[in-house]
Design an enzyme around this catalytic site. Structure first.
Site, PDB file in Angstrom:
ATOM      1  N   GLU A 151      80.006  97.943 -72.258  1.00  0.00           N
ATOM      2  CA  GLU A 151      80.840  96.757 -72.013  1.00  0.00           C
ATOM      3  C   GLU A 151      79.933  95.579 -71.686  1.00  0.00           C
ATOM      4  O   GLU A 151      78.928  95.710 -71.000  1.00  0.00           O
ATOM      5  CB  GLU A 151      81.809  97.036 -70.876  1.00  0.00           C
ATOM      6  N   CYS A 256      83.902 104.875 -68.366  1.00  0.00           N
ATOM      7  CA  CYS A 256      83.357 105.990 -69.144  1.00  0.00           C
ATOM      8  C   CYS A 256      82.562 107.001 -68.327  1.00  0.00           C
ATOM      9  O   CYS A 256      82.876 108.190 -68.347  1.00  0.00           O
ATOM     10  CB  CYS A 256      82.519 105.440 -70.292  1.00  0.00           C
TER      11      CYS A 256
END
Ligand code: UDX
Ligand code: UDX
Length: 423
Positions: A151, A256
């Protein structure tokens, strides 16, 4: 040029849709949230990702990218269908496959013969078979194509990948999928589905292990009087180790690492292997949050009860607006659990958050604080007026959980300073 469907327009699905349109394909992207679809159709991108709004707007303008609320609309007529819906951590720690299975069951009857369904979401080993069953089609192939997008740099990572991994039973099917990414000219790893799915979990688990390792080395440095920044410099210069993912911090988080490390422990367990190393990595990460809290308690004079603590940074890392499983939020809730009043500031957060007094600017967060904790490495924090900060605080003390600030400069201003792994 291919016709591609993307199911799920989140961090991964939206990046995949916009980048594949940028690479010249005709992309239909669907999402279950109508308001998200409406905003995206107007070129309004609901997440912070460098370069993504421009790619979405280019795709809309060129007509190669469109958004809809129906998965069937997206998938019918497509040669490739990417599943990018969530695979959240279930109560047992195993990945919850329900969104994937529901989407596959829904679109199965509408797929073109010989079309290819691509598991982009992080899914347990063996999931291509699960999707095949949900699709109920013997003339449709399912492959694994895991994402390695960080990200904050997802567009860059998509268009300039270190490698593209494709797991398929039939190599000719893998080559068709690889054709979608031809213009990225990235190294290709074509393997079986189980290996491809394992590559994803193993990669994320290794990165989390690397971060936990450097956090442990930081604790050792504090105990032996070494400077972790120098240690990391010496380690990272070894090409076998590499300098990346050796930055000590408050622990790792995000949508994640926590989910994928726990899922891998469960995958191993279900397969009869006790992944004790990875369990240790996860346990150490929990300890890391606590180490930051203990530092704050010490600098606040030994107790946090009734004290004000300023918390700079709430997102799970800088250059993103994502609060999911944020280490900083975890530290904040543990500070509050010890009786502290936590006054927080983050450049991407402008609304209330449970248990936190979110302030509009970093200085307001410091008013009356006994200690300041830097939880996220936003660059803007480095350039603030620390004389002004000292004047606002009840006592000038800072726990720099990202080793972002300058210890000597702060100590010259009268601050008590504690970093992570620093003497
Ligand atoms: C998701 C998964 O969480 C992750 O495990 C996988 O590796 C990649 O896809 P991410 O894109 O970050 O990661 O998820 P998120 O940002 O939550 O986006 C998921 C999107 O799917 C949301 O926009 C949601 O509205 C949509 N969705 C969810 C569907 O379209 N259909 C569903 O059934 C469920
Ligand atoms: C990660 C993987 O990097 C990516 O390949 C995968 O596809 C998705 O998960 P992401 O979750 O965006 O990407 O974040 P990442 O940059 O990996 O950081 C994860 C966590 O580790 C963050 O909380 C970050 O602050 C922390 N971290 C990372 C450190 O504490 N130190 C480091 O040196 C690197």
């Amino acid at each position: 040029m291919a016709r591609v469907a993307i199911i799920g327009a989140g961090y991964v699905g939206l990046t995949t849709a916009a980048c594949l349109a940028h690479l010249g394909h005709e992309v239909r992207c669907s999402d279950a949230e109508p308001e998200r679809v409406e905003k995206l159709s107007k070129g309004q991108v609901p997440i912070v990702e460098d370069g993504l709004p421009e790619l979405v707007r280019d795709g809309l303008r060129s007509g190669r990218l469109s958004f809809g609320a129906s998965n069937v609309w997206a998938a019918e007529g497509a040669g490739f269908v990417f599943l990018c819906v969530p695979t959240p951590q279930g109560p047992s720690g195993r990945a919850d496959m329900s969104y994937i299975e529901d989407a596959a069951s829904e679109i199965g009857p509408h797929l073109l013969p010989e079309s290819i369904v691509v598991n982009k979401s992080t899914v347990p080993v063996g999931s291509t078979k699960v999707v095949e069953r949900s699709l109920g089609r013997s003339d449709v192939d399912v492959v694994s194509n895991p994402e390695f997008l960080r990200e904050g740099s997802a567009v860059h990572d998509f268009l300039h990948p270190d490698r593209i991994v494709i797991g398929a039973e039939d190599e000719s099917v893998a080559i068709k999928v690889a054709g979608l990414f031809l213009r990225t000219s990235a190294p290709l790893v074509v393997t079986d589905p189980a290996s491809a799915e394992t590559i994803k979990y193993a990669s994320n688990a290794f990165l989390a292990t690397k971060v936990s390792f450097v956090n442990a080395i930081a604790a050792l440095c504090e105990a032996v009087g070494a400077d972790v920044r120098q240690v990391v410099l010496g380690m990272g210069s070894d090409h076998r180790i590499g300098a990346e993912f050796l930055r000590p911090g408050p622990g790792w988080g995000g949508s994640c690492f926590p989910k994928d490390t726990m899922a891998l422990v469960r995958i191993a367990e279900d397969a009869g292997y006790d992944f004790s190393l990875l369990k240790g990595v996860i346990d150490l990460n929990e300890e890391q949050y606590q180490r930051v809290v203990s530092k704050a308690e010490r600098l606040a004079g030994g107790s946090l009860s009734g004290r004000v603590v300023a918390l700079w940074g709430l997102t799970f890392k800088a250059r993103t607006d994502d609060l999911r499983a944020s280490p900083s939020l975890e530290v904040g809730s543990r500070l509050a659990a010890k009786g502290a009043k936590v006054q927080a500031y983050d450049p991407t957060v402008n609304g209330p958050l449970p248990g936190l007094d979110v302030r509009a600017d970093p200085y307001a967060a410091c008013e009356g604080a006994s200690v300041l904790v830097v939880g996220t490495e936003w660059d803007e924090f480095r350039w603030l007026d620390f004389e002004k900060v000292a004047g606002l605080m009840e006592r000038p003390a800072v726990v720099d959980a990202r080793n972002l600030l300058e210890p000597a400069a702060l100590r010259r201003l009268g601050f008590s300073y504690e970093g992570i792994g620093l003497a």
